[in-house]
Enzyme design. Structure first.
Site, mmCIF file in Angstrom:
data_model
loop_
_atom_site.group_PDB
_atom_site.id
_atom_site.type_symbol
_atom_site.label_atom_id
_atom_site.label_comp_id
_atom_site.label_asym_id
_atom_site.label_seq_id
_atom_site.Cartn_x
_atom_site.Cartn_y
_atom_site.Cartn_z
ATOM 1 N N HIS A 129 -2.674 1.458 4.956
ATOM 2 C CA HIS A 129 -3.146 2.849 4.981
ATOM 3 C C HIS A 129 -3.400 3.361 6.389
ATOM 4 O O HIS A 129 -4.099 4.359 6.565
ATOM 5 C CB HIS A 129 -4.432 2.978 4.142
ATOM 6 C CG HIS A 129 -4.212 2.754 2.674
ATOM 7 N ND1 HIS A 129 -5.228 2.669 1.761
ATOM 8 C CD2 HIS A 129 -3.063 2.601 1.962
ATOM 9 C CE1 HIS A 129 -4.724 2.473 0.545
ATOM 10 N NE2 HIS A 129 -3.419 2.409 0.646
ATOM 11 N N CYS A 137 1.490 11.336 17.027
ATOM 12 C CA CYS A 137 2.087 12.596 17.506
ATOM 13 C C CYS A 137 2.674 13.354 16.305
ATOM 14 O O CYS A 137 3.447 12.788 15.526
ATOM 15 C CB CYS A 137 3.184 12.270 18.520
ATOM 16 S SG CYS A 137 4.131 13.710 19.050
ATOM 17 N N SER A 199 -10.023 -3.444 -6.410
ATOM 18 C CA SER A 199 -9.968 -3.569 -7.866
ATOM 19 C C SER A 199 -8.544 -3.828 -8.348
ATOM 20 O O SER A 199 -8.334 -4.237 -9.473
ATOM 21 C CB SER A 199 -10.479 -2.287 -8.500
ATOM 22 O OG SER A 199 -9.596 -1.232 -8.173
ATOM 23 N N ALA A 239 -17.539 -10.923 -1.016
ATOM 24 C CA ALA A 239 -16.501 -11.484 -0.147
ATOM 25 C C ALA A 239 -17.078 -12.388 0.943
ATOM 26 O O ALA A 239 -16.534 -13.457 1.232
ATOM 27 C CB ALA A 239 -15.705 -10.343 0.492
HETATM 28 ZN ZN ZN Z 1 5.684 12.616 20.500
#
Ligand code: ZN
Length: 248
Positions: A129, A137, A199, A239
């Site tokens: 992500h 840019c 999940s 975790a």
């Molecule tokens: Zn650029």
């Protein structure tokens, strides 16, 4: 249930046994791994920030309409995360990968944008992500790392002198193709997949988990509230507790 022989649950022992034998291991992480570092989910008060829907802010349309408010939102998130440190889960994973990668193929794919795997020293983090700490840019797509916590003016790219945008994946956008391809290749060949703090409902993560399972990998689900039906081993601890037990 605790095994009589050791003060470890049977599932932890099973996970340790699988990981000590597997030559190709994929880790897939989500928000749950960063919870102990105090990283909030940024869903905002009732899903709103400055009277804007947080979900609507994380879209290309919102950025086109008002890049300043979108950057303000992402800079606020950078400011919140800048003081956060990797926790025992990030560190256990990074140390394990560094120690074992000479003799094994190890890959880590994360849905998180907080940069805490990188801060823990994890080698070769693949971000599904994007990252809060990357600017892109808007003209040519080139990315660069940026640690700024505020801007006097909206940032312009060094390459094209065009407006930069946050280097994250927004709603309605595709995940980075190259990273997804790598993930698919790794997942199809892995012997074990460790899913941490997600999940598995997010469709991309779910697809990768199903693929691993169908190809015969052992799927280990680390989640204090296990809900992943297809996992072979559930470790129902936070975790930072589970990974320390499994990987050290
Ligand atoms: Zn650029």
């Amino acid at each position: 249930m605790a095994c009589p022989a050791e003060n470890l649950s049977c599932n932890v022992r099973d996970a340790k046994r699988v990981l000590s034998a597997a030559k190709r291991v994929v880790f897939l992480t989500g928000a749950g791994i960063s919870a102990a570092s105090g990283v909030p989910t940024f869903r905002g008060e009732g899903g709103y920030w400055r009277n804007r829907s947080v979900i609507a802010l994380a879209t290309p349309e919102a950025f086109d309409a008002d890049p300043k408010i979108v950057w303000d939102w992402y800079l606020m998130r950078r400011q919140t995360i800048a003081a956060r440190k990797p926790n025992a889960a990030h560190l256990a994973m990074a140390n394990w990968a560094k120690a074992k990668r000479i003799s094994r193929d190890i890959a880590l794919f994360t849905q998180n944008v907080d940069g805490l795997h990188e801060a823990a020293g994890q080698p070769d983090v693949e971000r599904l992500h994007g990252s809060l700490w990357v600017n892109r840019c808007t003209k040519c797509g080139k990315e660069r790392e940026d640690r700024a916590l505020e801007y006097a003016e909206l940032p312009l790219s060094p390459c094209c002198k065009a407006l930069e945008r946050p280097g994250v994946v927004w709603f309605g956008e595709r995940l980075p193709r190259c990273t997804m391809l790598k993930a698919t290749v790794f997942v199809m060949a892995c012997e074990a997949m460790v899913v941490v703090g997600t999940s598995g409902i997010v469709s991309t993560a779910a697809d990768l988990i199903v693929t691993a399972h169908q190809r015969g990998a052992v799927v280990i689900d680390v989640n204090p509230e296990p809900d992943m039906v297809i996992a072979d081993i559930h470790v129902d601890e936070p975790a930072e507790v589970a990974l320390h037990l499994i990987l050290t």
